[in-house]
Design an enzyme around this catalytic site. Structure first.
Site, PDB file in Angstrom:
ATOM      1  N   LYS A 148      35.392   3.149  12.185  1.00  0.00           N
ATOM      2  CA  LYS A 148      35.703   3.878  10.953  1.00  0.00           C
ATOM      3  C   LYS A 148      36.214   2.930   9.865  1.00  0.00           C
ATOM      4  O   LYS A 148      36.580   3.365   8.779  1.00  0.00           O
ATOM      5  CB  LYS A 148      36.771   4.949  11.218  1.00  0.00           C
ATOM      6  CG  LYS A 148      36.281   6.118  12.053  1.00  0.00           C
ATOM      7  CD  LYS A 148      37.379   7.180  12.198  1.00  0.00           C
ATOM      8  CE  LYS A 148      36.892   8.364  13.010  1.00  0.00           C
ATOM      9  NZ  LYS A 148      37.945   9.390  13.201  1.00  0.00           N
TER      10      LYS A 148
ATOM     11  N   LYS B 236       6.796   2.592  10.203  1.00  0.00           N
ATOM     12  CA  LYS B 236       6.071   1.354   9.946  1.00  0.00           C
ATOM     13  C   LYS B 236       6.079   1.079   8.461  1.00  0.00           C
ATOM     14  O   LYS B 236       5.950   2.003   7.658  1.00  0.00           O
ATOM     15  CB  LYS B 236       4.626   1.442  10.454  1.00  0.00           C
ATOM     16  CG  LYS B 236       3.795   0.192  10.104  1.00  0.00           C
ATOM     17  CD  LYS B 236       2.492   0.127  10.879  1.00  0.00           C
ATOM     18  CE  LYS B 236       1.374   0.915  10.260  1.00  0.00           C
ATOM     19  NZ  LYS B 236       0.074   0.620  10.912  1.00  0.00           N
TER      20      LYS B 236
ATOM     21  N   SER C 166     -10.693   8.650   9.840  1.00  0.00           N
ATOM     22  CA  SER C 166      -9.459   8.004  10.291  1.00  0.00           C
ATOM     23  C   SER C 166      -8.754   7.258   9.153  1.00  0.00           C
ATOM     24  O   SER C 166      -9.376   6.448   8.466  1.00  0.00           O
ATOM     25  CB  SER C 166      -9.801   7.022  11.414  1.00  0.00           C
ATOM     26  OG  SER C 166      -8.657   6.285  11.785  1.00  0.00           O
TER      27      SER C 166
ATOM     28  N   GLU D  29       3.391   1.023   1.905  1.00  0.00           N
ATOM     29  CA  GLU D  29       3.618   2.355   2.459  1.00  0.00           C
ATOM     30  C   GLU D  29       4.672   2.341   3.569  1.00  0.00           C
ATOM     31  O   GLU D  29       4.818   1.345   4.277  1.00  0.00           O
ATOM     32  CB  GLU D  29       2.312   2.900   3.041  1.00  0.00           C
ATOM     33  CG  GLU D  29       1.194   3.005   2.021  1.00  0.00           C
ATOM     34  CD  GLU D  29      -0.149   3.391   2.614  1.00  0.00           C
ATOM     35  OE1 GLU D  29      -0.801   4.268   2.038  1.00  0.00           O
ATOM     36  OE2 GLU D  29      -0.532   2.811   3.667  1.00  0.00           O
TER      37      GLU D  29
ATOM     38  N   ASP E 205     -22.567  -6.717   7.629  1.00  0.00           N
ATOM     39  CA  ASP E 205     -21.521  -6.928   6.628  1.00  0.00           C
ATOM     40  C   ASP E 205     -22.176  -7.554   5.406  1.00  0.00           C
ATOM     41  O   ASP E 205     -23.132  -8.330   5.545  1.00  0.00           O
ATOM     42  CB  ASP E 205     -20.432  -7.862   7.176  1.00  0.00           C
ATOM     43  CG  ASP E 205     -19.161  -7.812   6.339  1.00  0.00           C
ATOM     44  OD1 ASP E 205     -18.123  -7.357   6.862  1.00  0.00           O
ATOM     45  OD2 ASP E 205     -19.184  -8.229   5.159  1.00  0.00           O
TER      46      ASP E 205
ATOM     47  N   THR F 196     -15.004  -1.196   6.360  1.00  0.00           N
ATOM     48  CA  THR F 196     -15.068  -2.158   5.258  1.00  0.00           C
ATOM     49  C   THR F 196     -13.710  -2.210   4.559  1.00  0.00           C
ATOM     50  O   THR F 196     -12.902  -1.288   4.672  1.00  0.00           O
ATOM     51  CB  THR F 196     -16.159  -1.764   4.252  1.00  0.00           C
ATOM     52  OG1 THR F 196     -15.887  -0.446   3.771  1.00  0.00           O
ATOM     53  CG2 THR F 196     -17.522  -1.766   4.927  1.00  0.00           C
TER      54      THR F 196
ATOM     55  N   VAL G 223     -13.359   4.357   9.484  1.00  0.00           N
ATOM     56  CA  VAL G 223     -12.027   3.742   9.553  1.00  0.00           C
ATOM     57  C   VAL G 223     -11.588   3.153   8.217  1.00  0.00           C
ATOM     58  O   VAL G 223     -10.409   3.110   7.897  1.00  0.00           O
ATOM     59  CB  VAL G 223     -12.023   2.627  10.635  1.00  0.00           C
ATOM     60  CG1 VAL G 223     -10.665   1.958  10.723  1.00  0.00           C
ATOM     61  CG2 VAL G 223     -12.429   3.195  11.987  1.00  0.00           C
ATOM     62  N   GLY G 224     -12.550   2.746   7.400  1.00  0.00           N
ATOM     63  CA  GLY G 224     -12.211   1.968   6.208  1.00  0.00           C
ATOM     64  C   GLY G 224     -11.703   2.780   5.020  1.00  0.00           C
ATOM     65  O   GLY G 224     -11.020   2.258   4.154  1.00  0.00           O
ATOM     66  N   GLY G 225     -12.017   4.057   4.982  1.00  0.00           N
ATOM     67  CA  GLY G 225     -11.549   4.888   3.863  1.00  0.00           C
ATOM     68  C   GLY G 225     -10.165   5.406   4.200  1.00  0.00           C
ATOM     69  O   GLY G 225     -10.020   6.341   4.975  1.00  0.00           O
ATOM     70  N   ASP G 226      -9.146   4.773   3.638  1.00  0.00           N
ATOM     71  CA  ASP G 226      -7.794   5.077   4.129  1.00  0.00           C
ATOM     72  C   ASP G 226      -6.749   5.096   3.020  1.00  0.00           C
ATOM     73  O   ASP G 226      -5.557   5.030   3.284  1.00  0.00           O
ATOM     74  CB  ASP G 226      -7.394   4.056   5.187  1.00  0.00           C
ATOM     75  CG  ASP G 226      -7.417   2.636   4.618  1.00  0.00           C
ATOM     76  OD1 ASP G 226      -7.732   2.480   3.420  1.00  0.00           O
ATOM     77  OD2 ASP G 226      -7.133   1.695   5.373  1.00  0.00           O
TER      78      ASP G 226
END
Lengths: 377, 377
Positions: A365, A101, A328, A88, A193, A237, A260-263
């Protein structure tokens, strides 16, 4: 391979001179140098500054920039998907500074000795397009992500929040734990976890950290156990799949969910009922509709952009009973903040290397002259 | 400033090792190095190869990649506009390789000692997201743009074309002149620019070039005079405004128009009547509708994508009388081709420097360890 030799004295030109002002050329120094910060440069800058201080400074910088929301030319990030992952680009600009980024997500990388997420970024001068900085962002992204979580939680969670469930104990977990403990007063973290070794690594790191001396850690045997009684629930996750880490029955009144993990498309952590039970806040709505937990909800599902709460235009939480959810995904503005922070830090510490991204041209130039057969040939 | 020391012996690891295979670590060498090519590296690579040979090789590479059009994940470039210029990102990928180019356009830069257009690019591994190459593209863009013009003209112009009008004698002009002379047999070029010094510079360069020994140059006093009797008309002016360099009355049967200068919103060179009089070919239609001469035409104005002609799906020119027009704006695939070419050339010549864009991690799932307070602190 030849090395780029940049005598110390010239660094000041590089650090101080406006990019577009032709600087006095020194041997081995490009006329229009771009500052490069490699991973080791960033490690040393952050170690010298202190990780917690850096987290605090980056959170403040992100908060400042979110308050200027309307100053920015924004867009959803551009993704190229492949069977193994995604690459990305995340551009953004205000009237003076442009940043982008580059970031990938490849869950199978760790088996090949590479991080799942690798990133680097560029900061450029809007007035000329001159690239001023190229920096690693793999490490910095971990910091800005945790800093953003805290910026949102400070606006959305109950002020007296003291305990947090941390589900997903991978590469981002230490940063979330230290940021919530040191910046928000969380004094108990309940860990879970599916991979016990991940939790073991996280516990070992936090036990060794002088910054976490007063942080209580409880290792849990299920997500449900970790969530029970927590004021804040952070899900981070890594699997690129539609998982269900949180279900509606696990929610308790007053909770703040930091998802945070679903992105990215096909990568989520929450049951739709969890979204329906909460007030949902996002970074940049057009991007979150594509990438966030929001991807499972109807197009008219109501959400609020975080900046509106920070700016005081909208109330975050109405009462002690509300369930708030920060969906997020990571937005370009957070990297803009991180890049301007690390750029200033590197210049103040005279750290970095010079890259000749822009050719030295006697006549700007005239590109041909530098490629024409050399006179002596 | 410290210099990046990369002993020669390690270069082979860098050049030969697949990015994701942990290479044997040597002192001063990152575990996962990214190859960096600065402007001087590219100058020396191209001078050693020869500018005309490079133009020919890049044209062949672009042609090859256009034949694989459907293999690519394509998008219109993403632009951030400001009063002084534009900054754009141009990503593209096939199943194995991802590239993007960063490029700006700031006409006022030359007064500040900077090129109007500055660019750099990245080539990455789709399987891991690892950035393999960071290279200057300011010089390379000039080459790929001229190479693309020839690829299109070879498919669209009359085979017996021998004379070309070149209107706009700035930074791109030498590359267009040499490419059309050496790759397409153009033996007379009729020059015009509103700035006589630009034409003077171009003439001086071409007179000195051994590659242009047999090229006849005619300096003209107007665009109309330059166009009169020309088989091919190349317009490559730099002003960011809607100019009218070509009007319908200047057209002659059988002409091929190579319109290079109109490449962003508000920057065009042709009268709409010229578009109506010609068969119009573009690189990537969705981008050309926004940026090309096409921006002045109705959304249903018929155009053909160049790859279809190269692929043999569509006839370029039906007869000797047709007027063909290549509405060129510059597409990410041309930079993909240029980047894979320069990457191979640099590796074959063991040229470049190592950048540590990716941190060396003992455990790729553990970012925190590298930022934690050092044991000895």
């Amino acid at each position: 391979m030849r090395s780029t030799i940049c005598p110390q004295p010239n660094f000041l030109d590089l650090a101080a001179a406006p990019s577009s002002a032709p600087a006095k050329k020194a041997i081995g120094m490009p006329l229009h140098p771009t500052l490069f910060l490699g991973a080791q440069d960033v490690v040393e800058l952050i170690r010298n500054k202190g990780l917690v201080t850096t987290l605090r400074d980056v959170a403040r910088t992100i908060h400042e920039d979110f308050l200027r929301w309307d100053d920015f030319d924004k867009a959803a990030r551009i993704a190229n998907h492949s069977p193994l992952g995604v690459i990305e680009l995340m551009p953004i600009a205000d009237a003076h500074t442009y940043t982008f980024k580059y970031v990938n997500g490849h869950p199978a990388n760790t088996a090949r000795g590479l991080p799942t997420v690798m990133a680097f970024g560029v900061l450029a001068d809007v007035a000329t397009g001159m690239p001023l900085l190229v920096s690693e962002l793999t490490l910095i992204t971990a910091i800005r992500t945790a800093a953003t979580s805290v910026v949102a939680a400070q606006a959305l969670a109950r002020p007296e929040s003291r305990s947090m469930a941390l589900i997903g104990n991978g590469a981002q977990a230490e940063f979330q734990a230290l940021a919530f403990h040191c910046l928000m007063g969380i004094d108990e973290i309940r860990l879970y976890d599916t991979d016990p070794f991940a939790t073991e690594k996280l516990v070992a790191h936090l036990r060794q950290s002088p910054d976490a001396a007063n942080l209580r850690l409880k290792v849990c045997t299920s997500a449900a156990q970790a969530v029970q009684g927590a004021d804040i629930v952070t899900t981070v996750t890594a699997d690129k799949r539609n998982a269900v880490i949180l279900t509606a029955d696990m929610l308790e009144p007053g909770m703040h969910l930091n998802a945070v993990g679903g992105d990215c498309p096909g990568k989520t952590e929450l049951a739709p009922e969890v979204m329906q039970a909460a007030w949902v806040f996002v970074e940049y709505e057009p991007q979150s509709r594509i990438e966030g937990e929001l991807q499972h909800m109807p197009a008219d599902f109501a959400v609020t952009e975080l900046w509106q709460v920070l700016h005081g235009d909208v109330v975050g939480r109405n009462n002690e009973e509300d369930i708030t959810l920060f969906d997020s995904v990571g937005f370009a503005l957070e990297d803009f903040s991180a890049l301007r922070y690390i750029y200033a830090l590197a210049r103040a510490n005279k750290r970095g290397h010079a890259l000749q991204l822009v050719p030295d041209l006697a006549d700007p130039k005239d590109l041909y002259a530098s490629l024409a057969p050399a006179p002596d040939l």
